[in-house]
Write an enzyme that holds these catalytic residues in place. Structure first.
Site, PDB file in Angstrom:
ATOM      1  N   SER A 137       1.044  -1.156  -0.076  1.00  0.00           N
ATOM      2  CA  SER A 137       0.086   0.659   0.135  1.00  0.00           C
ATOM      3  C   SER A 137       1.271   1.068   0.017  1.00  0.00           C
ATOM      4  O   SER A 137       2.018   1.284   0.920  1.00  0.00           O
ATOM      5  CB  SER A 137      -0.792  -0.177   0.951  1.00  0.00           C
ATOM      6  OG  SER A 137      -1.667  -0.793   1.378  1.00  0.00           O
ATOM      7  N   SER A 169       3.006  -4.206   6.563  1.00  0.00           N
ATOM      8  CA  SER A 169       2.462  -5.270   7.971  1.00  0.00           C
ATOM      9  C   SER A 169       4.229  -6.147   7.784  1.00  0.00           C
ATOM     10  O   SER A 169       5.181  -6.279   7.882  1.00  0.00           O
ATOM     11  CB  SER A 169       2.209  -6.281   6.769  1.00  0.00           C
ATOM     12  OG  SER A 169       0.359  -6.220   7.026  1.00  0.00           O
ATOM     13  N   GLU A 252      -3.605 -15.497   1.456  1.00  0.00           N
ATOM     14  CA  GLU A 252      -3.358 -14.276   2.538  1.00  0.00           C
ATOM     15  C   GLU A 252      -5.225 -14.463   3.229  1.00  0.00           C
ATOM     16  O   GLU A 252      -5.378 -13.755   4.389  1.00  0.00           O
ATOM     17  CB  GLU A 252      -3.732 -12.688   2.074  1.00  0.00           C
ATOM     18  CG  GLU A 252      -3.617 -11.922   2.783  1.00  0.00           C
ATOM     19  CD  GLU A 252      -3.645 -10.670   2.051  1.00  0.00           C
ATOM     20  OE1 GLU A 252      -4.858 -10.387   1.800  1.00  0.00           O
ATOM     21  OE2 GLU A 252      -2.800  -9.972   2.395  1.00  0.00           O
ATOM     22  N   GLU A 376     -15.932  -3.909   1.548  1.00  0.00           N
ATOM     23  CA  GLU A 376     -16.840  -3.144   0.952  1.00  0.00           C
ATOM     24  C   GLU A 376     -16.198  -3.528  -0.649  1.00  0.00           C
ATOM     25  O   GLU A 376     -16.626  -3.682  -1.851  1.00  0.00           O
ATOM     26  CB  GLU A 376     -16.838  -1.486   0.652  1.00  0.00           C
ATOM     27  CG  GLU A 376     -18.278  -1.074   2.110  1.00  0.00           C
ATOM     28  CD  GLU A 376     -17.290  -0.770   3.080  1.00  0.00           C
ATOM     29  OE1 GLU A 376     -17.527  -0.391   4.057  1.00  0.00           O
ATOM     30  OE2 GLU A 376     -15.238  -0.981   2.907  1.00  0.00           O
TER      31      GLU A 376
END
Length: 395
Positions: A137, A169, A252, A376
């Site tokens: 990200s 992470s 994942e 979402e």
């Protein structure tokens, strides 16, 4: 038992034999007692202790090496062996080591697309000597990874990486980073992405831990200032980063969901015991609330077990894995909301280590519907690619 020579060699094909032998070992090895019921004051301390547990398991029979290929330092078997390991650790009151979270996410993909890298580095990872961070990200590219801008340009036998990553992470403690980079044009979107592994101590890498509301440094912001990386650290071909990322996501979704369900089944029992140990009667409706959350965890487990079996059979799990992610977020937040409600004022005010642990976990669970792709986005994937529902009209 010392070394691996005395380990029963039928375990890679004998799941039940492996389960029973592992259960006996976890119950009888006194050296594991120090890992039970420990509460740590920092992320760094917790991950370091978990890495010691990995080393202990590997060094007394290779118990956490089953489920991984021999060429990367494992002892054979498949994803089901790893699922059994997480079940039995939780059953024995032991933590699932945090480095295993990204071991499950990253190692299968790196093994598939760059086996020379896992042959070189995975043996140390499996034994808790190092672990990796997932560096995808960016400040303006979270759920939409195709918009990322961190660039890697080829210069001879090296790549030069420049850019910024966010919410990495294990970024605050990792030894190596698996980084999604842009090697094509911005307009090429996902077709211009590549994946590369680099060392955190490389010149030009700056790591800034991100303190969460709980105070833990679970994540990090990372800057790359002309970081030179050998070209053979590319994972897959140049421009194949999106393919690698999509392969990675099935692990994942599935293996992380199984890990989480294993831990949640232990944690809900611990919560019940903690609530009954507090002064005064349990809150009204406590049994009903515990039962409802238990059903959510078992639902997650049933779904993820199906996905794990598919992975073990060599199948590719596609967009339907988003079901696992949605169920995981619901179960994780439900369990921690239950702890908040049942512990009442103790949740806010108690200094007991076990209550402090629940507080920290509650804060982290707020991100469950966002990390790894928002709920979402997951529901949109299911609507578009699994259910084939009509597209929403743009207004």
């Amino acid at each position: 038992m010392t070394g691996y020579a005395l380990v029963e060699t039928s375990y890679p094909s004998d799941l039940e034999g492996y389960r029973l032998a592992l259960r006996r070992h976890l119950a009888s090895d006194p050296h594991l007692d120090r890992f039970r019921g420990r509460h740590h004051v920092s992320t760094e301390e917790r991950i370091s202790t978990d890495a010691e547990l990995m080393s202990a398991l590997a060094g007394t029979g290779g118990w956490n090496l089953y489920g991984w290929p021999q060429q990367i330092g494992g002892l054979g078997g498949d994803e089901r062996h790893r699922g059994i390991l997480y079940d039995e650790l939780s059953r024995a009151g032991l933590p699932v080591p945090e480095p295993h979270l990204l071991l499950e996410t990253l190692c299968p993909a790196v093994t598939r697309f760059a086996p020379h890298l896992t042959e070189r580095y995975a043996p140390a990872y499996l034994r808790g000597k190092e672990w990796w961070g997932q560096c995808f990200s960016e400040p303006e590219a979270g759920s939409d990874l195709a918009a990322l801008r961190t660039r890697a340009r080829r210069e001879g036998d090296h790549y030069v990486v420049s850019g910024q990553k966010l919410w990495t992470s294990h970024g605050a403690t990792a030894t190596r980073l698996v980084v999604l980079v842009r090697t094509g044009t911005t307009e090429s979107r996902h077709r211009g992405l590549s994946m590369i592994m680099l060392d955190v101590d490389s010149p030009g890498v700056t790591v800034r831990p991100i303190a969460l509301a709980s105070g833990d440094n679970e994540l990090a912001e990372i800057f790359f200032d002309d970081v030179v990386v050998p070209a053979d650290h590319l994972i897959g071909e140049e421009g194949q980063g999106w393919t690698v990322a999509m392969f990675l996501l099935q692990y994942e979704r599935a293996m992380y969901a199984w890990q989480s369900a294993s831990v949640a089944l232990r944690r809900i029992t611990e919560l019940r015991d903690l609530v009954t140990s507090l002064p005064g009667p349990p809150p009204d409706g406590a049994r009903r609330r515990i039962g409802a959350v238990y059903v959510d965890i078992v639902t997650l487990r049933a779904r993820s077990s199906h996905t794990v079996r598919r992975l073990a059979a060599g199948e590719t799990v596609g967009p339907e894995a988003s079901v696992d992610k949605v169920l995981l977020a619901a179960a994780e937040q439900g369990l921690n909301n239950l702890a908040r409600d049942l512990l009442g004022p103790h949740f806010l005010l108690s200094n007991r280590p076990e209550v402090q642990a629940w507080r920290a976990e509650w804060w982290y669970s707020r991100s469950a519907t966002i990390l790894g792709g928002s709920s979402e986005v997951q529901r949109t994937i299911l609507a578009d690619h699994v259910l084939g529902l009509p597209k929403e009209h743009q207004r």
